[in-house]
Structure formats: structure tokens, C-alpha cells
Design an enzyme around this catalytic site. Structure first.
Site, PDB file in Angstrom:
ATOM      1  N   LEU A 122       0.816  -1.211   0.000  1.00  0.00           N
ATOM      2  CA  LEU A 122       0.000   0.000   0.000  1.00  0.00           C
ATOM      3  C   LEU A 122       0.854   1.268   0.000  1.00  0.00           C
ATOM      4  O   LEU A 122       0.665   2.163  -0.818  1.00  0.00           O
ATOM      5  CB  LEU A 122      -0.929   0.008   1.230  1.00  0.00           C
ATOM      6  CG  LEU A 122      -1.734   1.283   1.474  1.00  0.00           C
ATOM      7  CD1 LEU A 122      -2.740   1.517   0.354  1.00  0.00           C
ATOM      8  CD2 LEU A 122      -2.466   1.206   2.830  1.00  0.00           C
ATOM      9  N   SER A 129       0.417   6.935   5.981  1.00  0.00           N
ATOM     10  CA  SER A 129      -0.687   6.717   6.906  1.00  0.00           C
ATOM     11  C   SER A 129      -2.021   7.071   6.273  1.00  0.00           C
ATOM     12  O   SER A 129      -3.061   6.530   6.634  1.00  0.00           O
ATOM     13  CB  SER A 129      -0.478   7.561   8.171  1.00  0.00           C
ATOM     14  OG  SER A 129       0.687   7.148   8.851  1.00  0.00           O
ATOM     15  N   THR A 155       6.831  -4.571   4.153  1.00  0.00           N
ATOM     16  CA  THR A 155       7.346  -5.641   5.005  1.00  0.00           C
ATOM     17  C   THR A 155       7.258  -6.991   4.305  1.00  0.00           C
ATOM     18  O   THR A 155       6.242  -7.329   3.699  1.00  0.00           O
ATOM     19  CB  THR A 155       6.548  -5.696   6.321  1.00  0.00           C
ATOM     20  OG1 THR A 155       6.657  -4.435   6.986  1.00  0.00           O
ATOM     21  CG2 THR A 155       7.081  -6.784   7.241  1.00  0.00           C
ATOM     22  N   GLY A 338      21.358   3.193  33.169  1.00  0.00           N
ATOM     23  CA  GLY A 338      22.453   4.149  33.041  1.00  0.00           C
ATOM     24  C   GLY A 338      23.344   3.841  31.853  1.00  0.00           C
ATOM     25  O   GLY A 338      22.875   3.555  30.755  1.00  0.00           O
ATOM     26  N   GLY A 339      24.655   3.871  32.060  1.00  0.00           N
ATOM     27  CA  GLY A 339      25.604   3.626  30.987  1.00  0.00           C
ATOM     28  C   GLY A 339      25.429   2.260  30.348  1.00  0.00           C
ATOM     29  O   GLY A 339      25.583   2.104  29.134  1.00  0.00           O
ATOM     30  N   GLU A 362       1.437   1.545  10.739  1.00  0.00           N
ATOM     31  CA  GLU A 362       0.007   1.282  10.949  1.00  0.00           C
ATOM     32  C   GLU A 362      -0.747   2.581  11.262  1.00  0.00           C
ATOM     33  O   GLU A 362      -1.800   2.567  11.904  1.00  0.00           O
ATOM     34  CB  GLU A 362      -0.221   0.265  12.085  1.00  0.00           C
ATOM     35  CG  GLU A 362       0.487  -1.048  11.909  1.00  0.00           C
ATOM     36  CD  GLU A 362      -0.205  -1.984  10.934  1.00  0.00           C
ATOM     37  OE1 GLU A 362      -1.324  -1.661  10.516  1.00  0.00           O
ATOM     38  OE2 GLU A 362       0.383  -3.007  10.582  1.00  0.00           O
ATOM     39  N   GLU A 366      -0.095  10.927  15.061  1.00  0.00           N
ATOM     40  CA  GLU A 366      -0.876  12.094  14.650  1.00  0.00           C
ATOM     41  C   GLU A 366      -2.157  11.669  13.933  1.00  0.00           C
ATOM     42  O   GLU A 366      -3.238  12.229  14.168  1.00  0.00           O
ATOM     43  CB  GLU A 366      -0.033  12.994  13.739  1.00  0.00           C
ATOM     44  CG  GLU A 366       1.107  13.714  14.440  1.00  0.00           C
ATOM     45  CD  GLU A 366       2.248  12.792  14.854  1.00  0.00           C
ATOM     46  OE1 GLU A 366       2.937  13.100  15.853  1.00  0.00           O
ATOM     47  OE2 GLU A 366       2.456  11.747  14.193  1.00  0.00           O
TER      48      GLU A 366
END
Length: 387
Positions: A122, A129, A155, A338-339, A362, A366
Site C-alpha cells: 500500500l 498513513s 514488510t 544508566g551507561g 500502521e 498524529e
């Protein structure tokens, strides 16, 4: 499927993922591919057809059962789910919802068994979107259609056997009008699949560009046997797909929660486990709360989907919240370590990169906000809250 049978499936998948897939995560990250043995075993477990109808060899899970399974699949690298996600989801559902009896009989059993991989073609450079900007065209020529155009970010394109190709059949139509969907074998003359993309995260899930140069397909390959059903087929597949992706986000979040609790309990600063520090405790509490909220929202939306009372507001709100929550959870997971959380050998580092895509595909966050707002203005929320 009754609860006992479902529990057995979930238990088997949980064991398979934790014992066989999770240990391979760094290998998949390095090689950008899954071992064939994992793909074969996944097919034998029925994972290529869990959402496809039983009459065609699938497991026939409903939306709530699908969500529970997705949470298990989401516990590991999301590229594992992508191996068979298009068969069950956006590509397979086009056939389930809109295919003719002949099209379903020919293709769905092969999708369910894993003998065939399908892709959902698509997205284009100007149609993401919102598919209304789609430019790929299909022109009728006798008993055939001739397709020209291109797709991107598709995909499983490189490993696919068949493509669900969305194309505009009415050259004068604009927006969501005049879009049809065709079943196109990937090896058809004129179909070219580009090399798979190099992405920020989700190694092992291959996406590619696809080019269509005078690709001739029989009119019998028009999904549903009617033109101009493409936009509706896309939206129906995407709506259910959003619910599934939201559940995957919950699974990802649960994994990060487990990694964070384990690290906080074991890692020490000044001779004491960092779990003793109240600000670390606060981050763990925030992670758990968001995981629990996302899970409850997804399951509630899935129940309304199965009851056929809400198939737009629920999926979009669940996908919006669960994907945005995952981003916050992944960030806290790195912060707690952390690190070490910034090192490539750390699971939370990988999941931090994986998480970023969920707010895009998908339908972006927004777009989900726009869908939710439009549904609210139509009063779609009132039955849910007895208003």
C-alpha cells in the site's frame, strides 16, 4: 477457541519465545535475519495463520485472543512477529474480508501453513498513513489489468510469494475514490523488489521498495471481483492491525519492565542495590502503571471489536496510547540501567530503538489522534461510558 485451548497455545508460545527466540536476539541483530529453523518451527506451531479462519487451516482467533497472543509475541524482538505478521494481519485480512471464495480457497490455506508469505503493498512516497495520495495505477486491458507504479517500506517484500497491491483504477478519481486491490504473485513479469532497507531498529524484519513496470495480472486477481473496494479493504485491515500493534507494544513494555526490575535488584552503587533508591523505584512504578493501563485499554478495545460495537475509536486510541507509552517506558528502561543501558549488548538499548517505529507504522500517532477526535465528535464514545 475455548479458554483451555487458548491457554495451552499461549503457554507453548511463551515457552518457545523465552527458550529459543530471546537467546537469539543478538544474533538476529548482527545478522539481520532469523535462522530457518526458527521460521520452520513457527510455521509448525501455527503462527503463520493464528488470525485466519479455521476452515482455511488457521487458528481462527478472535480479536481478544489475538491481542493476548500478540502480547506474548511482543516479549522478544518485534521482527519475530513480522515473520508471519503480514500473513495474519494486513495482507491476510484483505483476503479474509474482501476476497472471493475462489481467492480465499486458493491462497488462505497456503498462508496459514506458512508455505506462502504475503505482503501488503500500500505505502508509497506520497501515500503513507493516509493512502488517499496513492499514485500506482491499474488500467483494464481486455481480460487483464496492467499495473504501473511503486511502493516503499513493504514488510516481507523480499521473501514474499504474493502481494496485495493497491492501485488506482479510475484515473479521474482523487482521494480515497477509485482505489482497487489486486493479488499479484511476486514473481510476475515486471515486478522488481529492491534490496531490504537498513533501519534504526527491528533488524530481521525486512522492508523493501517494489516497482511495477507494465505488470499484467488477470482480472480474476482483482480482490473481491469489484473495482473501488481498495480503500475500504485497506482501512479494515489497518483498523484491526492497529489493535494488534497496540498489543505488541504491551508485550514490548512487559519485557522492558522485566529487564528493569531485574537490573534494579541486581546492580549496585555504593554497595547497595539501586532498587533502594527512591527515584529508581519511582521509574519502576511509572513503568508498571503504564504497562497495566495499556494492557487494560487494549483488551477493552479488543472486546468491543469482537462485539462489533467499536472498530475505529478503540483500535486507534489503543494504538496511540500503547505506542506512546512504550516510548516512555523504553526511555525509562535505559535510564534505570544508566551507561549499561546505552550499550549494544543491553536488551533495553535494542528495545529503545525498536520502540521508535511503533509511533509511525500502521498510522502515525498524529493520524490516530485525528481518527479518535473524529470518532468522539460523532459520539462513538457514548455507549462505552453510558453517556
Amino acid at each position: 477457541m475455548d479458554n483451555t485451548e487458548l491457554d495451552d497455545i499461549l503457554s507453548a508460545v511463551r515457552e518457545f519465545i523465552r527458550e529459543k527466540v530471546v537467546p537469539l536476539e543478538t544474533q538476529v541483530e548482527d545478522e539481520d535475519a532469523f535462522p530457518e529453523s526458527i521460521i520452520k518451527e513457527s510455521a509448525e506451531m501455527g503462527l503463520f495463520g493464528w488470525a485466519l479462519p479455521e476452515e482455511y487451516g488457521g487458528l481462527g482467533l478472535n480479536a481478544e485472543q489475538d491481542a493476548l497472543l500478540a502480547m506474548e509475541l511482543g516479549y522478544t524482538t518485534p521482527s519475530f512477529r513480522s515473520l508471519f505478521g503480514t500473513n495474519n494481519g494486513i495482507a491476510g485480512q484483505v483476503l479474509v474480508n474482501y476476497g472471493t471464495d475462489e481467492q480465499k480457497s486458493e491462497w488462505l490455506p497456503r498462508l496459514a501453513s506458512g508455505d506462502v508469505v504475503a505482503s501488503f503493498a500500500l505505502t508509497e512516497s506520497e501515500a503513507g498513513s493516509d493512502p488517499s495520495g496513492l499514485r500506482t495505477k491499474a488500467v483494464r486491458d481486455g481480460d487483464d489489468y496492467i499495473i504501473n507504479g511503486s511502493k516503499r517500506f513493504i514488510t516481507n517484500a523480499e521473501t514474499s510469494d504474493v502481494l496485495m497491491v493497491f492501485a488506482r483504477t479510475d484515473p479521474n478519481a482523487t482521494g480515497s475514490k477509485g482505489i482497487s486491490v489486486f493479488l499479484v504473485p511476486t514473481k510476475s513479469a515486471g515486478v522488481t523488489v529492491g534490496p531490504h532497507d537498513h533501519k534504526m531498529g527491528q533488524a530481521g524484519a525486512w522492508t523493501s521498495e517494489i516497482f511495477f513496470d507494465d505488470v499484467r495480472v488477470p482480472a480474476a486477481n482483482l480482490i473481491g471481483g469489484e473495482e473501488e473496494k481498495g480503500f475500504y479493504a485497506a482501512m479494515a485491515s489497518l483498523n484491526k492491525g492497529r489493535l494488534h500493534i497496540a498489543a505488541i507494544c504491551v508485550g514490548q513494555s512487559i519485557r522492558i519492565l522485566d529487564e528493569s526490575v531485574r537490573f534494579a535488584a541486581e546492580a549496585k552503587q555504593g554497595g547497595e542495590p539501586i532498587a533502594r533508591f527512591q527515584l529508581v523505584q519511582a521509574m519502576l512504578a511509572d513503568i508498571y502503571t503504564e504497562v497495566a493501563a495499556a494492557k487494560a485499554l487494549v483488551l477493552s478495545a479488543a472486546q468491543r471489536w469482537d462485539a462489533e460495537t467499536d472498530r475505529k475509536l478503540g483500535p486507534s486510541s489503543a494504538k496511540l496510547f500503547a505506542s506512546e507509552a512504550l516510548a516512555r517506558i523504553a526511555d525509562k528502561g535505559v535510564q534505570i540501567q544508566g551507561g549499561m543501558g546505552y550499550m549494544r549488548e543491553s536488551a533495553v538499548e535494542r528495545f529503545y530503538r525498536h520502540a521508535r517505529l511503533f509511533r509511525i507504522y500502521e498510522g502515525t500517532s498524529e493520524v490516530q489522534r485525528v481518527v479518535v477526535a473524529k470518532q468522539l465528535l460523532k459520539g462513538a464514545h457514548k455507549p462505552q461510558f453510558n453517556l
